[in-house]
Design a protein around this motif. Structure first.
Motif, PDB file in Angstrom:
ATOM      1  N   GLU B  27       0.849  -1.173   0.000  1.00 16.94           N
ATOM      2  CA  GLU B  27       0.000   0.000   0.000  1.00 16.94           C
ATOM      3  C   GLU B  27       0.896   1.238   0.000  1.00 16.94           C
ATOM      4  OE1 GLU B  27      -2.262   0.207   3.562  1.00 16.94           O
ATOM      5  OE2 GLU B  27      -3.607   1.754   2.822  1.00 16.94           O
ATOM      6  N   HIS B  29       0.856   5.657  -0.464  1.00 17.79           N
ATOM      7  CA  HIS B  29       0.061   6.881  -0.626  1.00 17.79           C
ATOM      8  C   HIS B  29       0.994   8.012  -1.020  1.00 17.79           C
ATOM      9  CE1 HIS B  29      -3.676   5.233   0.742  1.00 17.79           C
ATOM     10  NE2 HIS B  29      -3.066   4.687   1.792  1.00 17.79           N
ATOM     11  N   ASP B  45      -0.414   5.884  -5.730  1.00 19.46           N
ATOM     12  CA  ASP B  45      -1.174   5.244  -4.654  1.00 19.46           C
ATOM     13  C   ASP B  45      -1.440   3.797  -5.038  1.00 19.46           C
ATOM     14  OD1 ASP B  45      -1.296   7.743  -3.485  1.00 19.46           O
ATOM     15  OD2 ASP B  45      -3.204   8.227  -4.434  1.00 19.46           O
TER      16      ASP B  45
END
Lengths: 289, 338
Positions: B27, B29, B45
Motif C-alpha cells: 500500500e 500513498h 497510490d
C-alpha cells in the motif's frame, strides 16, 4: 521444469534472528575462495622467496646500510628473511593488495548486482558494512602472515639459523625471534587497518570497484610521499602511513611498546572516522546498481 | 491527453472495491521518488490486495523498477507513505523483508561461485534463515526452477535464462508472504516463460501474493488477477483485470451500403461514428464504426437504424481488448506483444 508444488506462506526455515555469524563466515569463504585473493597472496609469498634466492645467488656480501633494512643480515641468519620481506612489502605491495580488497568491499558487490540481493535478504546495511570490514581485516592478517610465513620458510631452507642479535645488542633464541617476527607481522596488520577503513569508505561512494581500488592505493602512496616532505612536518603525525615502518622498537630488549601503541591509536582514529563516514554514506544511499 | 489519463485512473480505481489496509500486501500513498530534478515516480497510490497476482505494467522507463526499489528499501522515497505486509516501511524493513522474496532488475550473482554457492551466500545474509536447513532449502529451490543439473556449475558459465532461473530460486529460498518479481521472464525462452507463469500460479494458489512487473501485456493478461498501469511515473489505472477490461470503450460495427445515413443515426444516439478498420466486407457494403456504446442496449441501436431505413447487413458489438485499453492509457510506443 519448474515444479508446480504449492507453497504456502508458512514460516518454515525461519529462526529467531541471530547475530548473523553466518554472513561473516560466508564473507570469508567468498573472499578466500576467490582466485584473485589467492593470486595476490601467492604474489606476496613470492617476495621473500625472491629476496632469499637473490641474496643466496649473489657472490658479493651485501654491504651494511645498503638495500632494505636487515638485508645484510640474511646471510648470517635466515630468520631475517621474513623481516626483510615485510620491510620491502610495506610501502607498496601490501597497500596494493589491501587496496584491492578494501576498495572492492561495497563497490564490488554493487558491480556484480549482488548488493541489492544482500540488502533484500535482508543483510542490514550496518551489519553488511561491519562484515565487509571484518573481511578486509582478515585479508590484512592473511597477507602479512603469508609474507612472514613464506619468509621464515625460505630463510630456514636457504640460510643458517641461529640466535639473533637484536638492535639493542642483546641476543635472543630462535624461538623468541620467531615470536618477534610474528609481533612485527601483527604490527603491520594493525598498520593496514586504517587504509582498509579508507578503502571501505571510498567503496561506498561508487559502483566501480576498480576506481575505489585505485583511489585507495593512490592515497597510500600520497600519504607516504607527504610523510617524506620535511616542509609538512606538522602533518606527519596525522598521516596513516606515518608509523608504518616504525616497528624497530619491537627488535629491542626489552620490547618498547610505544610505537605499537601510537600506531594502534592512529589507526583506531582512522577506523572511527572513516567507519562513521562510511556508515553515514551507506545507510542513506540509494542502491540503484 | 493528461486529463483523460487522470480521469481513466479515477474511474478504474473507484470501481475497485474499497480495500481495508489489513487486506493489502502493498500500500502506498503519494509515493514520490526524484533523482535530482527528474522525477521517476510522481505520487502513486498503489493498493495490492493480499493473495492477488498483481501485474505492474508500463513501458520501459515508466518508473516500475524505481517503485520496486523504493518498496524494498533499496532507495528512499522523497515523500509518501509505504506499507508492505501491513507494516510501515522503511522502518519495519528488517522484520518485513524476510517474508518477501524478490527479483529486482535482473539477476545479480557472484560469477566465480556455483549456483549452489550463490544461494548459500544470499541465504546466509538473512539472519532469520536457519543454517541447519540451508543446504536442503537451496537444493529444493534449485530443483523448483529446474537448475539441479547445473547447481555445481560456476555462474560464469550460465546463460541469461539460467541466471534468471537462479534469481527466481533465490526469491523462493524460504516460503514467502510476498514475491516481488521484476520482469521475471526476461531472457527466458517460450518454454521458460510458460514455466514461470505456472510457477506464479502455483505460488498464488498457495496464498502468496505475487507482485510482478512487466512491459509485456500478454504475460500479465495470462497470469494476473489485478493490474496497475504505470505511465511516465504515474499510476494511470489499477484494479481487478476484468474491471479494467470492461472500462474500455466497446464499439459497434455496422455493415451497410447506407454509410451516411447510418452515421447520422449513430451520432443521434450519442455514438461517435468512424471508419471501421479492415473493411473487407461482403456485398460491396461498408462498415461503420460507432464507439461509445456504453448505456445502450445493442438491439436498440439496430432498431433505430432499421427504423431510419438503414439496410443493416451485419451488426457486431466488440469489447475493447486490454491491449487497446493500455495503449490508450500509456500512449504510443508501448511495447505490446501477443
Amino acid at each position: 521444469m519448474l515444479s508446480a508444488k504449492a507453497n504456502g506462506p508458512t514460516r518454515e526455515g525461519a529462526v529467531r534472528p541471530g547475530l548473523g555469524w553466518a554472513l561473516l563466515g560466508s564473507e570469508l569463504a567468498v573472499l578466500f575462495r576467490r582466485l584473485r585473493t589467492w593470486a595476490m597472496l601467492i604474489a606476496l609469498a613470492a617476495v621473500p622467496i625472491l629476496i632469499a634466492v637473490a641474496v643466496k645467488l649473489s657472490s658479493r656480501p651485501t654491504a651494511p646500510g645498503r638495500g632494505p633494512l636487515f638485508l645484510d643480515r640474511i646471510t648470517q641468519n635466515g630468520l631475517f628473511v621474513a623481516v626483510t620481506a615485510l620491510v620491502v612489502c610495506v610501502p607498496l605491495f601490501l597497500p596494493f593488495t589491501v587496496g584491492v580488497v578494501a576498495g572492492d568491499t561495497i563497490a564490488g558487490e554493487a558491480n556484480l548486482g549482488t548488493l541489492r540481493y544482500l540488502l533484500i535478504a535482508p543483510a542490514g546495511r550496518i551489519r553488511l558494512l561491519l562484515v565487509k570490514y571484518a573481511g578486509a581485516v582478515a585479508f590484512c592478517l592473511a597477507a602479512t602472515a603469508t609474507v612472514a610465513a613464506s619468509g621464515a620458510l625460505a630463510g630456514v631452507v636457504l640460510f643458517p639459523v641461529g640466535p639473533v642479535t637484536l638492535l639493542s645488542g642483546d641476543t635472543i633464541s630462535v624461538g623468541e625471534s620467531s615470536l618477534r617476527s610474528l609481533l612485527i607481522a601483527a604490527y603491520i596488520t594493525v598498520s593496514l587497518l586504517g587504509l582498509s577503513a579508507i578503502g571501505l569508505l571510498i567503496s561506498t561512494f561508487t559502483d566501480v570497484p576498480v576506481g575505489a581500488m585505485a583511489a585507495t592505493v593512490v592515497l597510500s602512496v600520497v600519504s607516504q610521499v607527504l610523510d617524506n616532505l620535511p616542509q609538512l612536518e606538522w602533518l606527519h603525525p596525522w598521516l596513516f602511513s606515518h608509523h608504518w615502518l616504525s616497528f624497530a622498537d619491537l627488535l629491542r630488549q626489552p620490547i618498547s611498546w610505544t610505537s605499537f601503541g601510537e600506531n594502534a591509536l592512529l589507526q583506531a582514529g582512522y577506523i572511527a572516522v572513516c567507519g562513521a563516514l562510511a556508515y553515514a554514506k551507506f545507510s542513506n544511499k540509494d542502491v540503484l546498481s | 491527453m493528461n486529463e483523460s489519463r487522470t480521469a481513466a485512473s479515477v474511474g478504474a480505481t473507484e470501481r475497485a472495491a474499497p480495500a481495508r489496509s489489513s487486506d493489502l500486501a502493498i500500500e502506498t500513498h503519494g509515493l514520490v521518488k526524484r533523482f535530482g530534478h527528474r522525477s521517476a515516480v510522481e505520487g502513486i497510490d498503489l493498493a495490492v490486495p493480499r493473495g492477488s497476482v498483481f501485474g505492474f505494467l508500463g513501458p520501459n522507463g515508466s518508473g516500475k523498477t524505481t517503485t520496486i526499489r523504493v518498496l524494498l528499501g533499496l532507495a528512499s522515497a522523497n515523500s509518501g507513505d509505504i506499507r508492505v505486509l501491513g507494516r510501515e516501511m522503511p522502518q519495519a524493513l528488517a522484520s518485513v523483508l524476510p517474508g518477501v522474496g524478490a527479483l529486482v532488475e535482473g539477476p545479480g550473482f557472484y560469477t566465480f561461485l556455483s549456483g549452489t554457492g550463490n544461494l548459500m551466500r544470499l541465504d546466509a545474509a538473512d539472519p532469520h534463515a536457519s543454517s541447519s536447513t540451508r543446504r536442503q532449502r537451496v537444493h529444493d529451490a534449485l530443483e523448483r526452477v529446474g537448475l539441479s543439473h547445473a547447481a555445481g556449475k560456476k555462474v560464469r558459465a550460465y546463460s541469461l535464462g539460467m541466471k534468471q532461473r537462479l534469481g527466481l530460486a533465490n526469491a523462493m529460498l524460504r516460503p514467502r508472504e510476498l514475491l516481488v518479481l521484476d520482469e521475471p521472464t526476461n531472457g527466458l525462452d517460450p518454454q521458460g516463460t510458460r514455466e514461470v507463469r505456472n510457477l506464479v500460479r502455483s505460488l498464488a494458489a498457495g496464498g502468496t501474493t505475487v507482485f510482478v512487473s512487466s512491459h509485456l501485456l500478454a504475460e500479465v493478461e495470462q497470469m494476473c488477477s489485478h493490474v496497475g498501469v504505470m505511465s511516465a511515473g504515474r499510476l494511470v489505472a489499477q484494479g481487478p483485470i476484468e474491471e479494467l477490461r470492461s472500462a474500455g470503450q466497446a464499439h459497434v460495427v455496422v455493415q451497410t451500403p447506407d454509410v451516411n445515413l447510418a452515421s447520422q443515426v449513430l451520432t443521434r444516439l450519442g455514438l461517435v461514428p468512424g471508419e471501421a478498420p479492415g473493411t473487407g466486407s461482403p456485398w460491396g457494403t461498408t462498415a461503420v464504426l460507432g464507439t461509445g456504446i456504453n448505456g445502450h442496449v445493442p438491439e436498440e441501436i439496430v432498431a433505430a437504424l432499421v427504423a431510419e431505413g438503414v439496410r443493416v447487413r451485419g451488426f457486431t458489438v466488440e469489447n475493447a481488448s486490454l491491449e487497446e485499453r493500455f495503449v490508450s492509457l500509456t500512449g504510443e510506443g508501448f511495447d505490446v506483444v501477443g
